[in-house]
Design an enzyme around this catalytic site. Structure first.
Site, PDB file in Angstrom:
ATOM      1  N   VAL A  69       0.612  -1.661   0.351  1.00 49.77           N
ATOM      2  CA  VAL A  69      -0.286  -0.094   0.072  1.00 49.77           C
ATOM      3  C   VAL A  69       1.021   1.180   0.187  1.00 49.77           C
ATOM      4  CG1 VAL A  69      -1.844  -1.025   1.395  1.00 49.77           C
ATOM      5  CG2 VAL A  69      -0.418   0.268   2.477  1.00 49.77           C
ATOM      6  N   ASN A  95      -7.404  -0.581   6.053  1.00 51.59           N
ATOM      7  CA  ASN A  95      -6.869  -1.606   7.394  1.00 51.59           C
ATOM      8  C   ASN A  95      -4.958  -2.058   7.971  1.00 51.59           C
ATOM      9  OD1 ASN A  95      -7.599  -3.065   9.845  1.00 51.59           O
ATOM     10  ND2 ASN A  95      -6.654  -4.894   8.452  1.00 51.59           N
ATOM     11  N   TYR A 163       3.530   5.809  15.156  1.00 51.16           N
ATOM     12  CA  TYR A 163       2.214   5.187  14.732  1.00 51.16           C
ATOM     13  C   TYR A 163       1.108   6.213  15.671  1.00 51.16           C
ATOM     14  CZ  TYR A 163      -2.002   2.072  15.910  1.00 51.16           C
ATOM     15  OH  TYR A 163      -3.424   2.105  15.482  1.00 51.16           O
TER      16      TYR A 163
END
Length: 195
Positions: A69, A95, A163
């Protein structure tokens, strides 16, 4: 060829965990699902797990497509394959994500930072970019996008700077897609994971 009324989804990170569960659930409810992930073998395992559901009256199917991705050519190839196979797209579930490598801002290397951003943020952008283009061009127009956000955007944990920052950005991406997509019947929301 697809039967009239069949719905098509792309799910990223479909080779394991939540992505696999979403893929199997959609297939069990009759959706045609392009299962995307970096490694072909786990995607094929996901498709195999969905196979018993095909015996049901409303069963769908899973189409495994190896995809990075974070790579624009790989994502373009995924959506070309979906267009060629199904001719439309009703749902994108962004996701795919990673929190590795972990670290505070002074510990995370620039290469580690780029790796997290490529998967969590650039990957979601690239998939949404192609999905919205398909959804705007198809008849009937429109579709839905679900971005996998995180509670970490509001309550980060130690040593999770990469993150946490990308999940903050997913909130902005989601709101922007939602605003811009309204007139094309493209809705976008996020799911806050507890990770």
């Amino acid at each position: 060829m697809m039967a009239a009324g069949q719905r098509v989804a792309v799910v990223t990170g479909a080779g394991s965990g939540l992505g696999r569960l979403i893929t199997l659930t959609l297939a069990g409810k009759g959706w045609q699902v392009a299962a995307a992930g970096r490694r072909q073998l786990p995607l094929e395992e996901t498709a195999e797990l969905a196979a018993p559901a095909r015996a049901g009256a409303a069963a769908g199917s899973v189409f495994p497509v190896a995809t990075d991705v974070g790579d624009q050519d790989s994502v373009a190839a995924l959506f070309d394959a979906v267009r060629e196979r199904y001719g439309r797209l009703d749902l994108l579930v962004n996701n795919a994500g990673t929190g590795a490598p972990a670290g505070a801002v002074d510990e995370l290397t620039p290469e580690g930072w780029q790796s997290i951003v490529a998967t969590n943020l650039t990957g979601s952008y690239l998939c949404a970019h192609h999905a919205v283009r398909m959804m705007k061009a198809q008849d009937p127009q429109g579709g839905r996008i679900i971005n996998n956000g995180s509670i970490s955007a509001h309550a980060p944990r130690p040593r999770s700077v990469g993150y946490t920052v990308t999940k903050h950005a997913i909130t902005g991406l989601t709101k922007s897609i939602s605003l811009d997509g309204r007139r094309h019947n493209v809705a976008c929301g996020d799911r806050k994971s507890t990770r």
